[in-house]
Design a protein around this motif. Structure first.
Motif, PDB file in Angstrom:
ATOM      1  N   PRO A 144     -59.325 -33.467  19.075  1.00 20.84           N
ATOM      2  CA  PRO A 144     -58.073 -32.845  19.508  1.00 20.84           C
ATOM      3  C   PRO A 144     -58.129 -32.648  21.024  1.00 20.84           C
ATOM      4  O   PRO A 144     -59.224 -32.518  21.590  1.00 20.84           O
ATOM      5  CB  PRO A 144     -58.074 -31.491  18.790  1.00 20.84           C
ATOM      6  CG  PRO A 144     -59.094 -31.612  17.708  1.00 20.84           C
ATOM      7  CD  PRO A 144     -60.107 -32.600  18.182  1.00 20.84           C
ATOM      8  N   VAL A 145     -56.971 -32.614  21.677  1.00 15.08           N
ATOM      9  CA  VAL A 145     -56.966 -32.536  23.143  1.00 15.08           C
ATOM     10  C   VAL A 145     -57.417 -31.161  23.637  1.00 15.08           C
ATOM     11  O   VAL A 145     -58.140 -31.041  24.625  1.00 15.08           O
ATOM     12  CB  VAL A 145     -55.546 -32.861  23.674  1.00 15.08           C
ATOM     13  CG1 VAL A 145     -55.460 -32.652  25.178  1.00 15.08           C
ATOM     14  CG2 VAL A 145     -55.191 -34.307  23.320  1.00 15.08           C
ATOM     15  N   GLY A 146     -56.998 -30.105  22.938  1.00 13.57           N
ATOM     16  CA  GLY A 146     -57.267 -28.743  23.417  1.00 13.57           C
ATOM     17  C   GLY A 146     -58.371 -28.051  22.637  1.00 13.57           C
ATOM     18  O   GLY A 146     -59.159 -28.690  21.950  1.00 13.57           O
ATOM     19  N   LEU A 147     -58.419 -26.718  22.764  1.00 11.56           N
ATOM     20  CA  LEU A 147     -59.481 -25.938  22.127  1.00 11.56           C
ATOM     21  C   LEU A 147     -59.237 -25.780  20.626  1.00 11.56           C
ATOM     22  O   LEU A 147     -58.112 -25.565  20.204  1.00 11.56           O
ATOM     23  CB  LEU A 147     -59.537 -24.535  22.739  1.00 11.56           C
ATOM     24  CG  LEU A 147     -59.897 -24.420  24.211  1.00 11.56           C
ATOM     25  CD1 LEU A 147     -59.919 -22.954  24.629  1.00 11.56           C
ATOM     26  CD2 LEU A 147     -61.234 -25.069  24.498  1.00 11.56           C
ATOM     27  N   LYS A 151     -64.297 -26.572  16.146  1.00 11.51           N
ATOM     28  CA  LYS A 151     -64.188 -27.123  14.777  1.00 11.51           C
ATOM     29  C   LYS A 151     -63.395 -28.433  14.710  1.00 11.51           C
ATOM     30  O   LYS A 151     -63.257 -29.019  13.648  1.00 11.51           O
ATOM     31  CB  LYS A 151     -63.525 -26.096  13.862  1.00 11.51           C
ATOM     32  CG  LYS A 151     -64.388 -24.862  13.682  1.00 11.51           C
ATOM     33  CD  LYS A 151     -63.747 -23.869  12.724  1.00 11.51           C
ATOM     34  CE  LYS A 151     -64.603 -22.637  12.591  1.00 11.51           C
ATOM     35  NZ  LYS A 151     -64.556 -21.763  13.773  1.00 11.51           N
ATOM     36  N   GLY A 152     -62.856 -28.912  15.825  1.00 13.20           N
ATOM     37  CA  GLY A 152     -61.916 -30.023  15.754  1.00 13.20           C
ATOM     38  C   GLY A 152     -62.521 -31.404  15.880  1.00 13.20           C
ATOM     39  O   GLY A 152     -61.952 -32.377  15.394  1.00 13.20           O
ATOM     40  N   ILE A 173     -54.232 -34.710  13.250  1.00 16.23           N
ATOM     41  CA  ILE A 173     -54.282 -33.989  14.540  1.00 16.23           C
ATOM     42  C   ILE A 173     -52.925 -34.070  15.235  1.00 16.23           C
ATOM     43  O   ILE A 173     -52.412 -33.076  15.755  1.00 16.23           O
ATOM     44  CB  ILE A 173     -55.394 -34.575  15.441  1.00 16.23           C
ATOM     45  CG1 ILE A 173     -56.765 -34.204  14.882  1.00 16.23           C
ATOM     46  CG2 ILE A 173     -55.244 -34.081  16.890  1.00 16.23           C
ATOM     47  CD1 ILE A 173     -57.938 -34.786  15.652  1.00 16.23           C
ATOM     48  N   ILE A 174     -52.309 -35.266  15.204  1.00 13.24           N
ATOM     49  CA  ILE A 174     -51.007 -35.445  15.863  1.00 13.24           C
ATOM     50  C   ILE A 174     -49.921 -34.698  15.090  1.00 13.24           C
ATOM     51  O   ILE A 174     -49.148 -33.919  15.660  1.00 13.24           O
ATOM     52  CB  ILE A 174     -50.661 -36.943  15.978  1.00 13.24           C
ATOM     53  CG1 ILE A 174     -51.655 -37.641  16.904  1.00 13.24           C
ATOM     54  CG2 ILE A 174     -49.233 -37.134  16.492  1.00 13.24           C
ATOM     55  CD1 ILE A 174     -51.461 -39.137  17.018  1.00 13.24           C
TER      56      ILE A 174
END
Ligand code: GLY
Length: 436
Positions: A144-147, A151-152, A173-174
């Motif tokens: 994932p792009v962010g925080l 866990k991502g 995710i998208i």
């Protein structure tokens, strides 16, 4: 000098201990960490409540704030505190994007031609993802792009068993805007041994610390689910048994170049910078950055710090960091965690910690996600406490640390193999085999 430490865990306990008696110590934590509570004037409150933190800082005439976790950095805690005249050890919201925005980070490597990057692509639609993964033909990592609170990130060959699972997870995710962005970063999977280099950064100068290796898997022999980190070790010479001086220096150079690039792109980076690297056949590759100290890695390095930590904080804030000296010793940290962690621990169980005997056995206690009530220590569903020992060798530190674990009792477990000769030998052989 009045210093406020923001955050609740073992990393923040280590920061508070390093400040020690060299400043008047204040803290904001989300529950009563007994280690921090006993050495600071504290307020229980969310570290993400910027107004609450600002009010506490103003009321107590705080000179410098040290920010422990990444979430308040993403929310702009440094920008908010600097506006009211509090110097900060931690980057601004824009500079923290080195952790909070994976696209910003990888683009920085590409645009400023920084070494040690990985093949990556950013996607916002499923068809392109599917074509890319099919054409790439090798394992990928989906981020994932962010925080996402650690866990991502999922790796093909580990949490994702094949190409189809990788595509499905990228779509999820998208579609769910996991981490707030309707996009996903797909990177090549780097093979090798992971290690951490942390640095103090004052906007232009970076002062690197000894390298550390964390152990993310829950159980011995790197089995089980990924956790926040079950323990870590560092070696006497600041390197690691599988990491030579040349590779360490290359990693530091990557971090120096990154700090220069952040400066050009969004302004100066001040605070702690955590580089997570993978050492394989082609030298160190940057896996990701954190805009904060590592946990448990902060405990390894702060235990060895000889330079006055308050002077370092002042140097970071004033932009005139002079350097830092560390004891030439090895360290081992073992995290004690509740049974069922990660994911299924039953919280609010009493943990009995005999600190006196732990100290006599040659280890230090750093409290993490526990809560003190009526003189008793209660678990949460996360890591409970870290024990840290120092020795002439990793082996010596490991034996001291392992022995000290018997003075912590409750519904708990820890990894017995962190820092053991057998596991370290496996790490060394792994890198040697990749380099053949
Ligand atoms: N040791 C992992 C982390 O601090 O994110």
């Amino acid at each position: 000098m009045r210093i406020l430490v923001v955050g609740t865990g073992a990393r923040e306990h280590a920061i508070c201990k390093a400040i020690g008696g060299n400043a008047e110590l204040y803290s904001i934590m989300s529950n009563k960490n007994p280690g921090i509570a006993r050495i600071s004037k504290y307020q229980i409150g969310s570290e993400n409540d910027l107004e609450g933190v600002k009010k506490f800082a103003e009321e107590n005439k705080i000179d410098i704030a040290v920010i422990g976790p990444e979430a308040p950095l993403e929310k702009g805690i440094v920008d908010a505190l600097e506006k009211i005249g509090v110097g900060c050890v931690g980057p601004t919201m824009e500079a923290a994007k080195i952790e909070t925005d994976k696209v910003f980070m990888r683009n920085l490597f590409e645009n400023y031609k920084i070494d040690g990057s990985l093949v990556y692509k950013v996607f916002d639609n499923y068809d392109d993802i599917s074509d890319f993964i099919d054409d790439f033909g090798k394992d990928v990592v989906i981020k994932p792009v962010g925080l996402t609170g650690g866990k991502g990130v999922k790796i093909m060959g580990e949490q994702l068993k094949d190409v189809e699972e990788a595509k499905k997870y990228s779509k999820e995710i998208i579609d769910t805007k996991m981490s707030g962005y309707a996009s996903v970063v797909i990177e090549e999977r780097a093979l090798g041994e992971e290690f951490t280099v942390q640095a103090f950064v004052d906007g232009k100068n970076i002062v690197p610390m000894p390298a550390v290796q964390d152990h993310p898997y829950a159980f011995d022999d790197d089995k089980g689910p990924i956790t926040g980190g079950m323990g870590s070790y560092s070696d006497k010479n600041g390197l690691l048994p599988f990491l030579d001086k040349e590779s360490y220096d290359q990693s530091v150079k990557i971090m120096e170049d990154t700090v220069k690039a952040i400066n050009m792109e969004v302004g100066p980076y001040r605070g702690f910078l955590y580089g997570q690297f993978m050492l394989g056949a082609d030298g160190p590759k940057l896996i990701e950055y954190n805009a904060r100290f590592g946990d448990p890695e902060a405990m390894n390095v702060l235990e060895l710090l000889k330079t006055n930590f308050v002077d370092i904080c002042e140097g970071i804030v004033d932009g005139n960091l002079k350097g830092a000296e560390f004891r030439d010793k090895a360290t081992v940290c073992k995290y004690i965690v509740p049974n069922g962690y990660p994911g299924n621990a039953v919280p609010n169980q009493v943990i009995d910690v005999d600190e006196k005997r732990i100290n006599e056995a040659g280890a230090q206690v750093y409290y993490a996600a526990v809560n003190e009530k009526d003189g008793k220590i209660y678990s949460s569903s996360s890591r409970a406490l870290g024990l840290v020992s120092v020795g002439e060798t990793i082996d010596e530190a490991e034996k001291l640390c392992e022995n000290a674990t018997k003075y912590v009792k409750g519904d708990i477990y820890h990894r017995r193999d962190v820092g053991t000769a057998d596991l370290i030998q496996k790490r060394v052989k792994h890198v040697e085999d990749l380099k053949k």
